[in-house]
Write a protein that holds these residues in place. Structure first.
Motif, mmCIF file in Angstrom:
data_model
loop_
_atom_site.group_PDB
_atom_site.id
_atom_site.type_symbol
_atom_site.label_atom_id
_atom_site.label_comp_id
_atom_site.label_asym_id
_atom_site.label_seq_id
_atom_site.Cartn_x
_atom_site.Cartn_y
_atom_site.Cartn_z
ATOM 1 N N ALA A 314 -46.256 3.323 -80.461
ATOM 2 C CA ALA A 314 -47.009 4.231 -79.592
ATOM 3 C C ALA A 314 -47.141 5.608 -80.229
ATOM 4 O O ALA A 314 -48.197 6.247 -80.152
ATOM 5 N N ALA A 315 -46.077 6.066 -80.883
ATOM 6 C CA ALA A 315 -46.115 7.372 -81.537
ATOM 7 C C ALA A 315 -47.061 7.371 -82.732
ATOM 8 O O ALA A 315 -47.778 8.351 -82.976
ATOM 9 N N GLU A 316 -47.072 6.282 -83.483
ATOM 10 C CA GLU A 316 -47.974 6.197 -84.633
ATOM 11 C C GLU A 316 -49.435 6.161 -84.192
ATOM 12 O O GLU A 316 -50.308 6.734 -84.851
ATOM 13 N N VAL A 317 -49.706 5.504 -83.087
ATOM 14 C CA VAL A 317 -51.082 5.360 -82.610
ATOM 15 C C VAL A 317 -51.554 6.600 -81.859
ATOM 16 O O VAL A 317 -52.681 7.074 -82.062
ATOM 17 N N ALA A 318 -50.713 7.113 -80.971
ATOM 18 C CA ALA A 318 -51.138 8.165 -80.043
ATOM 19 C C ALA A 318 -50.498 9.523 -80.312
ATOM 20 O O ALA A 318 -50.925 10.518 -79.716
ATOM 21 N N GLY A 319 -49.481 9.560 -81.164
ATOM 22 C CA GLY A 319 -48.735 10.795 -81.380
ATOM 23 C C GLY A 319 -47.466 10.807 -80.567
ATOM 24 O O GLY A 319 -47.457 10.367 -79.405
ATOM 25 N N ALA A 320 -46.389 11.292 -81.161
ATOM 26 C CA ALA A 320 -45.096 11.296 -80.473
ATOM 27 C C ALA A 320 -45.134 12.110 -79.194
ATOM 28 O O ALA A 320 -44.367 11.854 -78.258
ATOM 29 N N ILE A 365 -40.018 12.898 -76.283
ATOM 30 C CA ILE A 365 -40.089 11.536 -75.753
ATOM 31 C C ILE A 365 -39.129 11.353 -74.580
ATOM 32 O O ILE A 365 -39.443 10.677 -73.594
ATOM 33 N N LEU A 366 -37.964 11.943 -74.668
ATOM 34 C CA LEU A 366 -36.969 11.799 -73.600
ATOM 35 C C LEU A 366 -37.422 12.440 -72.286
ATOM 36 O O LEU A 366 -36.990 12.001 -71.215
ATOM 37 N N GLY A 367 -38.287 13.453 -72.352
ATOM 38 C CA GLY A 367 -38.676 14.073 -71.088
ATOM 39 C C GLY A 367 -39.675 15.207 -71.168
ATOM 40 O O GLY A 367 -40.445 15.417 -70.228
ATOM 41 N N ARG A 368 -39.686 15.951 -72.274
ATOM 42 C CA ARG A 368 -40.564 17.126 -72.316
ATOM 43 C C ARG A 368 -42.044 16.735 -72.242
ATOM 44 O O ARG A 368 -42.846 17.446 -71.627
ATOM 45 N N ASN A 369 -42.417 15.609 -72.853
ATOM 46 C CA ASN A 369 -43.817 15.190 -72.804
ATOM 47 C C ASN A 369 -44.256 14.909 -71.372
ATOM 48 O O ASN A 369 -45.349 15.299 -70.939
ATOM 49 N N PHE A 370 -43.398 14.224 -70.633
ATOM 50 C CA PHE A 370 -43.715 13.967 -69.225
ATOM 51 C C PHE A 370 -43.800 15.273 -68.449
ATOM 52 O O PHE A 370 -44.707 15.453 -67.617
ATOM 53 N N MET A 371 -42.873 16.202 -68.697
ATOM 54 C CA MET A 371 -42.876 17.472 -67.977
ATOM 55 C C MET A 371 -44.185 18.226 -68.219
ATOM 56 O O MET A 371 -44.719 18.865 -67.293
ATOM 57 N N ARG A 372 -44.717 18.151 -69.433
ATOM 58 C CA ARG A 372 -46.006 18.793 -69.720
ATOM 59 C C ARG A 372 -47.100 18.225 -68.815
ATOM 60 O O ARG A 372 -47.894 18.978 -68.242
#
Length: 384
Positions: A314-320, A365-372
């Motif tokens: 997923a990170a390779e396709v969409a970015g971490a 990945i653990l949480g900051r992306n979701f928080m954004r």
């Protein structure tokens, strides 16, 4: 802490321990309320089936977990909204019983408060759009009760949205379904595209004015299950600022398990929807039947490396920055070895570092992306 839990955590690096302890960690999907309802117990009670309980949460490092107000599909037109209310009641009850350790979360600020105070924020997500009974008023009421996302479908196509695992009826979202998405935007409620048909995914993406989340989905390129996202969907989700939160269920992360299930005979007595004279099944009996059916397939054991493979892909396709975690704890009959409950989450952090992710990417990945995404949805509500 149990010996096995201690061993799991002892095996991680000091760097991983530091990253895990400092991060805001958000699990996008956890079915603990349905487990508690089936067994008529509380979150502090011992249950050998538990992937998450009060003690496990304390050892997991989790900052927040979205506890699903899951409505089994057979409740469609059989009191679905009332069942969702019951699930929300359970979350509220458990947070109130343990205020020193749990917090009833209602916004992104609640999650940050939980991190500062060393508590776990119990967030609420409605699972299954049939819960609103084709009513925007009921959607708004669930938001008032604290629900901060809704999964547009579950395994069943409902009155306004097609599911990935049921016959399509709307070609994606109906006109009313698009109004549901716009209403969720207005409320500041995250649109969750896990479980939906590809057509529903694309319609939701077109309709929403803020980023979307797949709260518990993995990668179809690795495990070709319709519940997973294609590479195209991952890229489109990322381009719109959204996040795919990787599911841990063995059937969604391991190709051999997925194939075993795909080729298996249907589970006897399984019900997606009921006829006019059929009674709602007993939830505990239906769950036991599902687990027995799964066990009868003698599936191979998935591993934590399968989960890591999906995170990497997923990170390779969409970015971490577009990846998160959505375990499906307490909602599946099989989890990978070395990731059999939430206490093992530090091993996932360790595994991401060993796979070459930068510590800042792991924290995302653990949480900051979701928080954004969560904060963008909240800002969209205020702007509207």
């Amino acid at each position: 802490m149990s010996t096995s839990a201690a061993e799991r955590i002892d095996r991680i690096s000091d760097q991983a321990r530091g990253v895990h302890e400092s991060a805001i960690i958000v699990d996008g999907h956890c079915d603990t309320p349905f487990r508690l309802k089936r067994h008529e117990i509380g979150i502090a009670d011992r249950d050998p089936e538990a992937h998450v309980d009060l003690e496990i949460l304390a050892e997991s490092g989790l900052t927040a977990s979205f506890f699903a107000a899951y409505v089994p599909p057979y409740y469609e037109n059989r009191g679905a909204a009332a069942f969702a209310d019951l699930m929300i009641d359970i979350v509220e009850r458990e947070a109130a019983r343990h205020p020193d350790r749990l917090l009833a979360g209602r916004d992104s600020a609640s999650i940050r408060t939980a991190k500062r105070e060393g508590r776990v924020a119990l967030m609420i997500g409605i699972e299954g759009g049939h819960a609103i009974e084709d009513s925007l008023e009921k959607l708004e009421r669930f938001h008032e009760r604290g629900a901060r996302y809704m999964t547009l479908t579950h395994v069943n196509t409902n009155g306004w949205a097609d599911s990935s695992t049921d016959e399509p009826r709307h070609g994606g979202l109906s006109r009313f379904g698009r109004e549901v998405v716009r209403t969720m935007n207005r409320l500041g409620m995250i649109v969750d595209v896990s479980h939906v048909a590809d057509s529903t995914f694309h319609h939701a993406l077109e309709t929403s004015g803020v980023p979307l989340v797949a709260s518990h989905s993995s990668c179809r390129a690795l495990t070709p299950h319709p519940r997973n996202l294609t590479d195209e969907m991952l890229r489109e989700l990322a381009s719109a600022g959204g996040v795919c939160m990787i599911n841990f269920y063995s059937a969604f992360i391991n190709h051999e398990v997925a194939e075993r299930i795909r080729n298996a005979p249907p589970r006897a007595g399984a019900r997606t929807r009921l006829g006019p004279n059929e009674e709602v099944p007993d939830d505990r009996t239906d769950w036991a039947s599902f687990c027995e059916w799964y066990d009868s397939l003698d599936c191979p054991e998935a591993s934590i490396d399968d989960v890591l493979d999906h995170i990497v892909h997923a990170a390779e396709v969409a970015g971490a920055e577009s990846v998160g975690i959505g375990s499906d704890f307490d909602g599946v009959p099989s989890l990978p070895k070395d990731l059999s409950d939430a206490r093992a989450l530090p091993r996932l952090t360790d595994g991401m570092l060993r796979r070459g992710f930068h510590p800042d990417e792991v924290t995302g990945i653990l949480g900051r992306n979701f928080m954004r995404v969560f904060e963008a949805v909240e800002s969209g509500r205020r702007a509207g």
